[in-house]
Design a protein around this motif. Structure first.
Motif, PDB file in Angstrom:
ATOM      1  N   UNK A 256      44.761  95.371  20.259  1.00 48.25           N
ATOM      2  CA  UNK A 256      44.194  94.707  21.430  1.00 48.25           C
ATOM      3  C   UNK A 256      44.958  93.397  21.639  1.00 48.25           C
ATOM      4  N   UNK A 257      46.168  93.447  22.175  1.00 49.05           N
ATOM      5  CA  UNK A 257      46.986  92.233  22.278  1.00 49.05           C
ATOM      6  C   UNK A 257      46.376  91.146  23.154  1.00 49.05           C
ATOM      7  N   UNK A 258      45.485  91.529  24.079  1.00 49.72           N
ATOM      8  CA  UNK A 258      44.843  90.517  24.916  1.00 49.72           C
ATOM      9  C   UNK A 258      43.718  89.804  24.183  1.00 49.72           C
ATOM     10  N   UNK A 259      43.276  90.374  23.055  1.00 48.29           N
ATOM     11  CA  UNK A 259      42.118  89.821  22.350  1.00 48.29           C
ATOM     12  C   UNK A 259      42.450  89.226  20.995  1.00 48.29           C
TER      13      UNK A 259
ATOM     14  N   UNK B 256      36.838  80.519  25.042  1.00 43.39           N
ATOM     15  CA  UNK B 256      37.122  81.939  25.290  1.00 43.39           C
ATOM     16  C   UNK B 256      37.205  82.686  23.958  1.00 43.39           C
ATOM     17  N   UNK B 257      36.768  83.947  23.973  1.00 44.32           N
ATOM     18  CA  UNK B 257      36.914  84.761  22.766  1.00 44.32           C
ATOM     19  C   UNK B 257      36.218  86.099  22.915  1.00 44.32           C
TER      20      UNK B 257
ATOM     21  N   UNK C 213      43.630  87.361  31.563  1.00 38.85           N
ATOM     22  CA  UNK C 213      45.046  87.087  31.353  1.00 38.85           C
ATOM     23  C   UNK C 213      45.217  85.765  30.604  1.00 38.85           C
ATOM     24  N   UNK C 214      45.824  85.833  29.415  1.00 36.92           N
ATOM     25  CA  UNK C 214      46.061  84.611  28.637  1.00 36.92           C
ATOM     26  C   UNK C 214      46.986  83.667  29.401  1.00 36.92           C
TER      27      UNK C 214
ATOM     28  N   UNK D 259      54.322  79.009  24.433  1.00 31.93           N
ATOM     29  CA  UNK D 259      54.992  79.823  25.456  1.00 31.93           C
ATOM     30  C   UNK D 259      54.582  79.421  26.870  1.00 31.93           C
ATOM     31  N   UNK D 260      53.323  79.024  27.043  1.00 30.10           N
ATOM     32  CA  UNK D 260      52.811  78.767  28.388  1.00 30.10           C
ATOM     33  C   UNK D 260      52.663  77.288  28.704  1.00 30.10           C
ATOM     34  N   UNK D 261      53.333  76.451  27.930  1.00 27.19           N
ATOM     35  CA  UNK D 261      53.376  75.032  28.264  1.00 27.19           C
ATOM     36  C   UNK D 261      52.058  74.318  28.152  1.00 27.19           C
ATOM     37  N   UNK D 262      51.280  74.690  27.122  1.00 28.65           N
ATOM     38  CA  UNK D 262      49.970  74.067  26.920  1.00 28.65           C
ATOM     39  C   UNK D 262      49.959  73.350  25.579  1.00 28.65           C
ATOM     40  N   UNK D 263      50.092  72.023  25.554  1.00 31.28           N
ATOM     41  CA  UNK D 263      50.059  71.289  24.282  1.00 31.28           C
ATOM     42  C   UNK D 263      48.708  71.446  23.589  1.00 31.28           C
ATOM     43  N   UNK D 264      48.702  71.203  22.293  1.00 32.74           N
ATOM     44  CA  UNK D 264      47.460  71.395  21.540  1.00 32.74           C
ATOM     45  C   UNK D 264      47.279  70.323  20.480  1.00 32.74           C
TER      46      UNK D 264
END
Length: 404
Positions: free
Chosen positions: A13-16, A229-230, A255-256, A285-290
């Motif tokens: 389940x790559x989306x999960x 989300x989860x 969509x992640x 990958x999506x330019x979201x710092x953490x």
């Protein structure tokens, strides 16, 4: 055409899940090399799975013997040590020349050691590693011809601390094929986000930690919200939902990419775990710092600057979360770090050639490879004379129960 059989603990389940992403990357790797691929599993999680050729199998049932013989694979890939325990001896009996590869996903004994220490509110000690899962997982690694290790930390743990021969190991992390610059700028993003499927205990503990510190972040950022989300969220997760506090439980993610492109900061104060953290890799990958913990960032960036901040104390975690959310210069700096990490740590081209060289070397010298792995041969012998006969006994018992 060569044939790869994957025996999966669950359907990907790559989306999960990060494990689902990992498995689909391995499937892609073998597909690009021209392999026919068959996925065997006892699982029923069809709804959110990828479209792959799936064969249902049963534990303790000799129907598997006929199935694996008819498929006649060149390589069998076990998804985590549990599937090797259940089906490895049957593969060895029915397809003795098939190369056996174990994808560990992460080291489960390491995760268990850290979980125990977390519950007992103390540091991990050496003897925590030597748990029952350790004995089973190391035995499985030794019985296989090759084991895939996703984390450099775990690779060193196996080779340096537990003296596992590197000839039967291969380090291969998440694989990034290309990186695109962030498309959504700082000023067009808002709110914090947390992501992780709730079948995985560290993700639940992460959300509990966020619930405890969120009020301190919100005090400085009263307009900000934290969206959780989860997949597989149960009622206890939704009970944390509080719109007045800006603590919003969203449930399963769609969509992640769409999600990660709209938020400003990912929060991941992960308290324990192992392997690599898919959510942090995707945030790069999506330019979201953490902002994450030492466990969260473990083995993910070598000695390169992190794409955000790594903090273990609540006070500093809160402080850096606020800074990253408010300061555009710091936010852009974190994003630039992300793309460097992706290129230097996760670039697919850095691993593919060495992976196939390793596989071909073992395939072309399989007899000697197995002879030199004498501990694996010993464990294989004992598995065939213990697990095998227990499984046969269960088969016969099940037949008698049906007749009665």
């Amino acid at each position: 055409m060569k044939h790869l059989v994957i025996i999966g603990l669950v359907i990907p389940e790559p989306a999960s899940t990060a494990a689902g992403q990992r498995m689909m990357q391995l499937i892609q790797l073998f597909t690009e090399a021209g392999y026919q691929i068959s996925f065997l599993t006892t699982s029923n999680n069809i709804e959110f799975s990828e479209k792959i050729e799936i064969h249902k199998i049963e534990i303790n049932n000799n129907s598997f013997d006929e199935k694996i013989k008819s498929l006649n694979p060149d390589i069998v890939l076990f998804d985590r040590y549990v599937t090797e325990e259940q089906f490895g001896w049957r593969v060895s009996e029915n397809c003795p020349q098939a190369l056996k590869i174990l994808d560990t996903e992460d080291l489960h004994f390491l995760r268990e050691a850290r979980r125990k220490a977390f519950v007992e509110k103390r540091e991990v000690r050496d003897w925590d590693f030597i748990n029952d899962i350790f004995k089973r997982e190391i035995a499985s690694i030794l019985r296989c011809d090759l084991s895939l290790i996703i984390s450099e930390f775990e690779y060193r743990l196996l080779t340096e601390k537990f003296k596992i021969n590197s000839d039967i190991l291969f380090y291969i992390p998440f694989l990034t094929e290309k990186t695109e610059k962030n498309k959504t700028p700082f000023e067009d993003r808002q709110h914090f986000v947390s992501l992780g499927n709730f079948l995985h205990e560290p993700n639940w503990q992460t959300v509990l930690k966020l619930k405890s510190i969120w009020k301190n972040i919100r005090k400085d950022l009263p307009q900000a919200e934290l969206h959780i989300y989860g997949a597989y969220a149960r009622e206890k997760v939704f009970q944390l939902h509080n719109e007045k506090e800006g603590f919003i439980v969203k449930g399963r993610a769609g969509s992640i990419e769409n999600i990660f492109n709209q938020y400003k900061v990912l929060l991941a104060p992960i308290p324990f775990g192992a392997g690599l953290k898919g959510k942090l890799w995707e945030s790069m990958k999506f330019g979201l710092p953490n902002v994450t913990s030492s466990v969260g960032a473990e083995a993910m960036h070598k000695d390169l600057p992190w794409n955000g901040f790594i903090e273990d104390s609540d006070e500093k975690f809160i402080q850096k979360s606020i800074e990253l959310y408010q300061n555009k210069t710091v936010w852009n700096w974190a994003n630039a770090n992300a793309f460097r990490i992706l290129e230097e740590v996760f670039d697919k081209n850095s691993y593919v050639i060495d992976f196939w060289d390793k596989v071909l070397k073992i395939e072309n010298n399989l007899g000697n490879h197995r002879t030199e792995n004498f501990m694996g041969q010993i464990l294989q012998h004992h598995q065939l004379n213990s697990v095998k006969y227990m499984s046969r006994w269960i088969e016969e018992k099940n037949k008698r129960d049906i007749l009665e």
